[in-house]
Every structure is written in structure tokens, then in C-alpha cells.
Design an enzyme around this catalytic site. Structure first.
Site: not given
Ligand code: ATP
Length: 284
Positions: A10, A136
Site C-alpha cells: 500500500k 495496517d
């Protein structure tokens, strides 16, 4: 039976730190987007009730310190699974880079074992379990484009951002997320406008998106590692639409509409850093 899961990296188009909470975590606002720089995990059953991880990457721990192991154990304990698994990790995402490689591997493990063991666990439950493994991980369970708040556990899905070329540059140094948060000047922090960015994404307005992209951790990482600012500067000189540090760094990414620009940035930075990639933002 063998299950293969892709674990994409990401990038943060936006990251702001609002305040430090009483539980010690920081309250965050982030916009995350998945890119097609991915690890691949292959899961197969083992006769013996054990978790065995293998990879060519010699720098990664393969025991309880590995996020893959943590995810497999969390799933086994919560759902009382008494089966063994062999997990092969094909590692492509740079480690300790601000690209959530470990978190994405953990999320892929939750998805992969859910299939291998026919558990039928909902995405919502996997997200909740992911929050216990790392901040995350909840985002990485779902991927795509999301506005992420709390310490990472609250997800609001956004329309997919207009697809762009992404040049990812990782300088040869590792950044500890914990140390950046510790040194963050919370009272004088320059906040990035994540809500403005979310609005621009809803409107599909790329130039407004670029105006509102920002990362409140960037200045602190740059103070320790000025190379991050040098990479940003070079990316903009070579024609990037915008350039920003991802997570707590040290990876910097450039966004470009045109492939020729992305290639110019790639060529310009390849001699400066070893790890340079041209990828695409991932569509659903
Ligand atoms: P984030 O953006 O979520 O903070 P990151 O990209 O900065 O993550 P990771 O690549 O996830 O960092 O690695 C952070 C630490 O986790 C490293 O010190 C690494 O040794 C450890 N680690 C454990 N398991 C893994 C894994 N499967 N892949 C990468 N790192 C792992």
C-alpha cells in the site's frame, strides 16, 4: 490442495496524526491505496499440527516474530483449528519501507487460511482479527482505496482513485515506525488535509487530490534521513505529478499520468537507489 494469495503493498496518499490517545496509540486519518507490487503466499496442508514458513529472503524471521506466523496462530487459537500448514512466501515488497509488506502478508494469511481450512469467516471478522495483529492489517485484509481512521482499525471504503503510474523508490535504510512516532512534535505538527483529499477522491478530481495529498510524518523522517527529501525533489524535477513519502518512510513514491514520465523518473533514480519500481495503482 494449494491456495495462492496475492499480498499487495500500500501507499499513503494522505496520513495525518490527530493526537496521542490514552492507550498510547496515535489517532490517525489516512488514505490508503493498493499498488501492484506484491508478495505471493502459497498455503498447503501439513499432516503435523505446526506452522512452517519458508522464503528465499534470508533477513526475515520465520518464527513468532513473522507477521504471517502471528496471523496463523491468531486464527488457530480463535477458531480452535488443529491443523498444520506450510506457507511459502515469495517476497517482493521491500521490508521496513512504509509499504505495509508485513501487514499485507498477515492479511493474505488470514484470507488464505480461511479458504484452506474452509472456515467461512466473514471479511468483517477477519478485519477485527487483523486489528489484533497490527494497525495496517485491517486495511490490508480488504485493500483498494480506503479512508482509514482510529489506529488503523476503522475502514471507510472510497471510490477507486483514477489509475496512475506509481514510481516507488526505497533508499537503502530502514525506518522504525515506533521511533518516528516517538519523535513526532505533536504540538507543532503540520497537519495534512486528509478530509480534503477524501472529498477530492469522491469527486474523482485528480488535481484536487494532488493538492490535498500530504504526510504529517514526512518532516520528522526527513530530519533523520534527508535522502527522502532529495528523492522527492528529483522526482518532481523529472516530471512527477506529485511525490510523497509513504507511511513512516523511507519509501517515496511519485504519481504520473503518463508512462513516459514514470519511465524518466525511473531512469533518473535507478542510479541513485537500488530499489526502484514502476507499478500501477490497483483497481478493484
Ligand atoms: P508498515 O507500513 O505497516 O509500518 P513497513 O512496510 O514499514 O510496515 P514491514 O515490511 O511490514 O514494514 O516490516 C516491519 C518489520 O516487521 C521488519 O522489521 C520485519 O523484520 C518484520 N516482519 C515480520 N514479518 C514480516 C513479513 N512477513 N514481511 C516483512 N516484514 C516482516
Amino acid at each position: 490442495m494449494e491456495i495462492i494469495e496475492k499480498a499487495p503493498a500500500k501507499i499513503n496518499l494522505g496520513l495525518d496524526v490527530l493526537y496521542k490517545r490514552e492507550d498510547g496509540y496515535h489517532e490517525l486519518e489516512m488514505v490508503m491505496v493498493s499498488v501492484d507490487l506484491s508478495d505471493h503466499l502459497t498455503f498447503s496442508s501439513l499432516e503435523k499440527d505446526e506452522i512452517k514458513i519458508e522464503t528465499e529472503n534470508s533477513f526475515l524471521p520465520l518464527d513468532m516474530r513473522n507477521h504471517i506466523y502471528k496471523a496463523a496462530i491468531a486464527l488457530k487459537e480463535k477458531y480452535h483449528i488443529q491443523q498444520g500448514v506450510h506457507i511459502y512466501l515469495d517476497k517482493k515488497i521491500p521490508v521496513a519501507a512504509g509499504l505495509a509488506g508485513g501487514s499485507s502478508d498477515a492479511a493474505a494469511t488470514l484470507r488464505g487460511l480461511n479458504k484452506l481450512w474452509h472456515l467461512g469467516i466473514s471479511q468483517e471478522e477477519l478485519v477485527a482479527l487483523g486489528a489484533e495483529i497490527g494497525s495496517d492489517v485491517p486495511y490490508c485484509v480488504c485493500g483498494n482505496t480506503a479512508f482509514v481512521t482510529g489506529r488503523g482499525e476503522t475502514l471507510h471504503f472510497l471510490p477507486t482513485v483514477p489509475q496512475r503510474w506509481v514510481v516507488i523508490v526505497k533508499p537503502r535504510l530502514s525506518v522504525s515506525t515506533g521511533s518516528i512516532f516517538k519523535e513526532l512534535p505533536l504540538h507543532s505538527l503540520e497537519h495534512s488535509n486528509v478530509k480534503g483529499l477524501v472529498e477530492a477522491i469522491h469527486q474523482g478530481n485528480f488535481s484536487e487530490m494532488v493538492k490535498n495529498m500530504g504526510n504529517s510524518l514526512e518532516a520528522t523522517t526527513i530530519t533523520k534521513h534527508p535522502v527522502v527529501a532529495q528523492i522527492k525533489e528529483k522526482m518532481l524535477q523529472f516530471g512527477a505529478d506529485t511525490a510523497l513519502m509513504s507511511g513512516s518512510g523511507p519509501t517515496v513514491f511519485a504519481l504520473c499520468e503518463k508512462y513516459s514520465r514514470a519511465q524518466r523518473i525511473y531512469n533518473g533514480l535507478k542510479g541513485f537507489c537500488d530499489e526502484v519500481y514502476i507499478v500501477r495503482t490497483l483497481n478493484k
